[in-house]
Scaffold this motif. Structure first.
Motif, PDB file in Angstrom:
ATOM      1  N   ALA A  64      22.617  -3.608  -4.103  1.00  0.00           N
ATOM      2  CA  ALA A  64      21.520  -3.349  -5.055  1.00  0.00           C
ATOM      3  C   ALA A  64      20.142  -3.401  -4.399  1.00  0.00           C
ATOM      4  CB  ALA A  64      21.597  -4.331  -6.220  1.00  0.00           C
ATOM      5  N   ALA A  65      19.910  -4.405  -3.561  1.00  0.00           N
ATOM      6  CA  ALA A  65      18.583  -4.584  -2.969  1.00  0.00           C
ATOM      7  C   ALA A  65      18.247  -3.422  -2.034  1.00  0.00           C
ATOM      8  CB  ALA A  65      18.527  -5.907  -2.212  1.00  0.00           C
ATOM      9  N   HIS A  66      19.204  -3.076  -1.183  1.00  0.00           N
ATOM     10  CA  HIS A  66      18.975  -1.966  -0.250  1.00  0.00           C
ATOM     11  C   HIS A  66      18.767  -0.656  -0.999  1.00  0.00           C
ATOM     12  CE1 HIS A  66      20.713   1.529   1.921  1.00  0.00           C
ATOM     13  NE2 HIS A  66      19.788   1.160   2.790  1.00  0.00           N
ATOM     14  N   ARG A  67      19.587  -0.457  -2.049  1.00  0.00           N
ATOM     15  CA  ARG A  67      19.514   0.775  -2.837  1.00  0.00           C
ATOM     16  C   ARG A  67      18.131   0.952  -3.461  1.00  0.00           C
ATOM     17  NH1 ARG A  67      23.276  -0.319  -6.360  1.00  0.00           N
ATOM     18  NH2 ARG A  67      24.885   0.440  -4.958  1.00  0.00           N
ATOM     19  N   ALA A  68      17.635  -0.117  -4.099  1.00  0.00           N
ATOM     20  CA  ALA A  68      16.330  -0.028  -4.766  1.00  0.00           C
ATOM     21  C   ALA A  68      15.243   0.329  -3.754  1.00  0.00           C
ATOM     22  CB  ALA A  68      16.009  -1.349  -5.458  1.00  0.00           C
ATOM     23  N   LYS A  69      15.280  -0.322  -2.580  1.00  0.00           N
ATOM     24  CA  LYS A  69      14.242  -0.062  -1.573  1.00  0.00           C
ATOM     25  C   LYS A  69      14.338   1.367  -1.052  1.00  0.00           C
ATOM     26  CE  LYS A  69      15.241  -3.743   0.852  1.00  0.00           C
ATOM     27  NZ  LYS A  69      15.277  -4.671   2.007  1.00  0.00           N
ATOM     28  N   ALA A  70      15.568   1.804  -0.717  1.00  0.00           N
ATOM     29  CA  ALA A  70      15.752   3.125  -0.121  1.00  0.00           C
ATOM     30  C   ALA A  70      15.397   4.245  -1.097  1.00  0.00           C
ATOM     31  CB  ALA A  70      17.196   3.280   0.352  1.00  0.00           C
ATOM     32  N   MET A  71      15.804   4.090  -2.361  1.00  0.00           N
ATOM     33  CA  MET A  71      15.551   5.159  -3.334  1.00  0.00           C
ATOM     34  C   MET A  71      14.072   5.251  -3.693  1.00  0.00           C
ATOM     35  SD  MET A  71      18.992   4.996  -5.692  1.00  0.00           S
ATOM     36  CE  MET A  71      18.801   6.536  -6.581  1.00  0.00           C
ATOM     37  N   VAL A  72      13.415   4.087  -3.806  1.00  0.00           N
ATOM     38  CA  VAL A  72      11.977   4.104  -4.120  1.00  0.00           C
ATOM     39  C   VAL A  72      11.201   4.704  -2.945  1.00  0.00           C
ATOM     40  CG1 VAL A  72       9.950   2.642  -4.522  1.00  0.00           C
ATOM     41  CG2 VAL A  72      12.035   2.245  -5.830  1.00  0.00           C
ATOM     42  N   ALA A  73      11.599   4.339  -1.711  1.00  0.00           N
ATOM     43  CA  ALA A  73      10.913   4.872  -0.530  1.00  0.00           C
ATOM     44  C   ALA A  73      11.041   6.398  -0.481  1.00  0.00           C
ATOM     45  CB  ALA A  73      11.499   4.257   0.741  1.00  0.00           C
ATOM     46  N   LYS A  74      12.231   6.908  -0.812  1.00  0.00           N
ATOM     47  CA  LYS A  74      12.443   8.356  -0.792  1.00  0.00           C
ATOM     48  C   LYS A  74      11.624   9.031  -1.887  1.00  0.00           C
ATOM     49  CE  LYS A  74      14.749  10.678   1.612  1.00  0.00           C
ATOM     50  NZ  LYS A  74      14.234  11.410   2.793  1.00  0.00           N
ATOM     51  N   MET A  75      11.615   8.404  -3.074  1.00  0.00           N
ATOM     52  CA  MET A  75      10.849   8.949  -4.198  1.00  0.00           C
ATOM     53  C   MET A  75       9.358   9.081  -3.831  1.00  0.00           C
ATOM     54  SD  MET A  75      10.264   7.050  -7.856  1.00  0.00           S
ATOM     55  CE  MET A  75       9.180   5.763  -7.238  1.00  0.00           C
ATOM     56  N   ASP A  76       8.813   8.031  -3.179  1.00  0.00           N
ATOM     57  CA  ASP A  76       7.398   8.054  -2.792  1.00  0.00           C
ATOM     58  C   ASP A  76       7.145   9.122  -1.735  1.00  0.00           C
ATOM     59  OD1 ASP A  76       6.898   6.021  -4.534  1.00  0.00           O
ATOM     60  OD2 ASP A  76       7.028   4.435  -3.028  1.00  0.00           O
ATOM     61  N   PHE A 119      13.328  -4.118  -7.031  1.00  0.00           N
ATOM     62  CA  PHE A 119      12.550  -3.734  -5.862  1.00  0.00           C
ATOM     63  C   PHE A 119      11.679  -4.895  -5.378  1.00  0.00           C
ATOM     64  CE2 PHE A 119       8.721  -2.066  -3.849  1.00  0.00           C
ATOM     65  CZ  PHE A 119       9.242  -1.175  -2.929  1.00  0.00           C
ATOM     66  N   LEU A 120      10.980  -5.535  -6.317  1.00  0.00           N
ATOM     67  CA  LEU A 120      10.071  -6.618  -5.930  1.00  0.00           C
ATOM     68  C   LEU A 120      10.837  -7.804  -5.362  1.00  0.00           C
ATOM     69  CD1 LEU A 120       7.493  -6.481  -8.882  1.00  0.00           C
ATOM     70  CD2 LEU A 120       7.143  -5.723  -6.541  1.00  0.00           C
ATOM     71  N   SER A 121      11.968  -8.172  -5.998  1.00  0.00           N
ATOM     72  CA  SER A 121      12.699  -9.334  -5.477  1.00  0.00           C
ATOM     73  C   SER A 121      13.302  -9.002  -4.113  1.00  0.00           C
ATOM     74  CB  SER A 121      13.747  -9.820  -6.478  1.00  0.00           C
ATOM     75  OG  SER A 121      14.697  -8.818  -6.709  1.00  0.00           O
ATOM     76  N   ALA A 122      13.709  -7.743  -3.882  1.00  0.00           N
ATOM     77  CA  ALA A 122      14.228  -7.345  -2.577  1.00  0.00           C
ATOM     78  C   ALA A 122      13.145  -7.439  -1.514  1.00  0.00           C
ATOM     79  CB  ALA A 122      14.773  -5.924  -2.640  1.00  0.00           C
ATOM     80  N   LYS A 123      11.920  -6.989  -1.878  1.00  0.00           N
ATOM     81  CA  LYS A 123      10.814  -7.014  -0.912  1.00  0.00           C
ATOM     82  C   LYS A 123      10.385  -8.450  -0.605  1.00  0.00           C
ATOM     83  CE  LYS A 123       9.884  -2.775   0.253  1.00  0.00           C
ATOM     84  NZ  LYS A 123       9.995  -2.336   1.661  1.00  0.00           N
ATOM     85  N   ILE A 160       0.842  -1.200   0.000  1.00  0.00           N
ATOM     86  CA  ILE A 160       0.000   0.000   0.000  1.00  0.00           C
ATOM     87  C   ILE A 160       0.875   1.247   0.000  1.00  0.00           C
ATOM     88  CG2 ILE A 160      -1.769   1.278   1.284  1.00  0.00           C
ATOM     89  CD1 ILE A 160      -2.593  -1.506   2.452  1.00  0.00           C
ATOM     90  N   ASP A 161       1.970   1.210   0.776  1.00  0.00           N
ATOM     91  CA  ASP A 161       2.809   2.398   0.959  1.00  0.00           C
ATOM     92  C   ASP A 161       3.697   2.728  -0.235  1.00  0.00           C
ATOM     93  OD1 ASP A 161       1.784   2.522   3.448  1.00  0.00           O
ATOM     94  OD2 ASP A 161       3.456   1.515   4.430  1.00  0.00           O
ATOM     95  N   SER A 162       4.213   1.703  -0.921  1.00  0.00           N
ATOM     96  CA  SER A 162       5.177   2.008  -1.981  1.00  0.00           C
ATOM     97  C   SER A 162       4.503   2.014  -3.345  1.00  0.00           C
ATOM     98  CB  SER A 162       6.317   0.996  -1.968  1.00  0.00           C
ATOM     99  OG  SER A 162       5.888  -0.196  -2.547  1.00  0.00           O
ATOM    100  N   SER A 163       5.006   2.894  -4.226  1.00  0.00           N
ATOM    101  CA  SER A 163       4.397   3.018  -5.547  1.00  0.00           C
ATOM    102  C   SER A 163       4.512   1.713  -6.330  1.00  0.00           C
ATOM    103  CB  SER A 163       5.034   4.173  -6.319  1.00  0.00           C
ATOM    104  OG  SER A 163       6.430   3.987  -6.405  1.00  0.00           O
ATOM    105  N   ILE A 164       5.673   1.041  -6.216  1.00  0.00           N
ATOM    106  CA  ILE A 164       5.854  -0.199  -6.977  1.00  0.00           C
ATOM    107  C   ILE A 164       4.978  -1.311  -6.395  1.00  0.00           C
ATOM    108  CG2 ILE A 164       7.543  -1.916  -7.811  1.00  0.00           C
ATOM    109  CD1 ILE A 164       9.626   0.248  -7.875  1.00  0.00           C
ATOM    110  N   GLY A 165       4.790  -1.302  -5.082  1.00  0.00           N
ATOM    111  CA  GLY A 165       3.887  -2.268  -4.444  1.00  0.00           C
ATOM    112  C   GLY A 165       2.461  -2.106  -4.947  1.00  0.00           C
TER     113      GLY A 165
END
Lengths: 224, 251
Positions: free
Chosen positions: B199-211, B244-248, A4-9
């Protein structure tokens, strides 16, 4: 919750429900063309998918798929409109590479949903709903071929359904490849291939659906 | 061939981030078609200064298409109607005599207007600060060919690295999504051995900041790629989604 929180999610939910609904459409359209080949066979399918426990479970999952897809669409569209900021562009043009459908998925989805309500009233309300509630003519509840020929004896309904299916076709041509892109199943080599596959799938599904109103519109179904 | 044209400019003027802005119309005569778009803006500003008026604020720096500083939304396109160039590389020969040119700033909730056509693109810096770097010790320069990297990967990483962070992708996107920028910054590192570790941490952190910064959600319209001055491909967005998805799912 990252779904819900992330755009890709959020896009993951959109794409998974989207792919699920496309699979349903494929299943639905395959069953529909049986009404052209054999109305009796079609009624057997209607009987099979009446108010039985397994059909009810499948219907509930399907309804959930629609609800989630539509709710997330509303949620995403609202967020996207807000992301532009208070002042919009006075003049905005698109490069020719940008597909019209990709910019109008919400409008197309709204059109598809509007006709879906009509479609549920035309068939589901007179068939599975009658079996469930016991109101109305139960003897005709599984007579799908009767309801199809009844509805499409009116040319207006044939045209309405063709227009509806055209909107759905436009929605799918962007939706299918977009879902794969959101799931990360894409790269430079596969991008044009994925788009072509998406166009083929949506065209097959829609042609199977459209064959029925066209069949009745041309007068072949009047003998039933 | 050089000739002079007369143009009408409709330019967005806004005194500050919280002030209400509006379009001002300026007529500019005898503009050489050989001049660049920003030179034309300079000529207009010189005139405004000589008339004791406040010149128009706009971002620019290297004026050779590599720094990512210039912006401007010209006649409905970021970096103008011509493809694969930045505003500073745009020339007046792309415009006709008597044409009206509408110039707006990037419009995105995440890029607040500082003044006139100048926007604060600090949001992109914040995304980079969230993870667009390599923080592990990769040692000195390795011997040539001791770490083989496939040509395809090297090319792909290089293509992603051509992103200059100008913000045209977010400006062009109908959802004001920064996915192409983030995807390029994630891809350029994820494809190479030094960057793969985080790579995994980077994708999560950058997407979280973007959102968090209020950019919209990507709907795969492809407008970003079509308007990108460096032609960064949306296939990088698929890679970002994958990373991002594989990291999550691993968490």
């Amino acid at each position: 919750m990252w779904l819900i929180d992330s755009s890709i999610g959020r896009k993951l939910i959109m794409s998974i429900t989207g792919v699920f609904l496309v699979l349903f459409l494929l299943f639905h359209s395959l069953m529909n063309i049986v009404v052209i080949i054999s109305p009796e066979g079609y009624n057997m399918i209607c009987e099979f998918l009446g108010a039985n426990w397994y059909a009810m479970i499948a219907t509930s999952i399907l309804a959930a798929g629609f609800v989630i897809h539509i709710l997330y669409a509303l949620f995403l569209t609202f967020q996207n409109m807000r992301a532009r900021g208070a002042v919009k562009y006075a003049l905005k043009k698109n490069q020719k590479e940008v597909e019209w459908t990709s910019q109008n998925m919400f409008i197309l989805g709204t059109i598809v949903f509007g006709f879906l309500v009509l479609h549920l009233y035309n068939f589901w309300f007179k068939m599975q709903f009658v079996e469930l509630s016991g109101h109305g003519d139960v003897s005709k509840a599984a007579d799908g071929a009767y309801w199809v020929s009844q509805l499409f004896s009116s040319w207006i309904y044939c045209v309405v359904y063709i227009v509806w299916l055209s909107a759905l076709w436009l929605h799918l041509t962007h939706g299918v490849w977009s879902a794969l892109q959101s799931l990360g199943l894409n790269n430079k080599t596969w991008l044009p291939r994925v788009k072509t596959i998406s166009n083929i799938i949506s065209t097959i599904v829609i042609l199977m659906f459209m064959s029925i109103p066209i069949y009745y519109l041309l007068g072949f179904g009047s003998g039933i | 061939m050089e000739k002079n044209i007369n143009v009408t400019l409709k330019i967005w003027r806004q005194v500050g981030p919280n002030e209400k802005g509006k379009f001002e119309t300026y007529k500019l005569d005898n503009v050489s078609t050989d001049s660049s778009f920003l030179e034309m803006m300079d000529v207009l500003n010189e005139r405004l200064i000589s008339e004791r008026k406040v010149p128009i604020a706009f971002d620019h720096d290297c004026r050779e298409g590599i720094c990512g500083m210039c912006s401007l939304y010209i006649n409905g396109h970021p970096h103008g109607p011509d493809g694969e160039i930045t505003t500073c590389q745009l020339h007046m020969r792309n415009f006709k005599d008597g044409q009206t040119i509408v110039i707006e700033p990037w419009r995105s909730a995440a890029f607040p207007i500082i003044r006139d056509l100048m926007v604060d693109r600090g949001a992109f810096d914040k995304i980079i600060q969230a993870g667009g770097y390599v923080s592990i010790n990769t040692g000195g320069v390795p011997d040539a060919n001791s770490i083989p990297i496939a040509k395809v990967d090297a090319d792909e990483a290089m293509d992603a690295a051509s992103c200059i962070g100008c913000g045209a992708c977010a400006a062009a996107c109908k959802n004001s999504s920064a996915m192409l920028f983030v995807a390029a910054k994630v891809s350029q590192l994820a494809l190479l051995p030094q960057g793969k570790v985080e790579a995994a941490h980077r994708a999560k952190a950058m997407v979280a900041k973007m959102d968090e910064l209020g950019f919209g959600n990507c709907t795969n319209t492809g407008a970003c790629e079509a308007e990108c001055p460096k032609n960064v491909s949306i296939s990088h967005i698929a890679r970002l989604n994958r990373e991002f998805l594989s990291a999550k799912f691993k968490d």
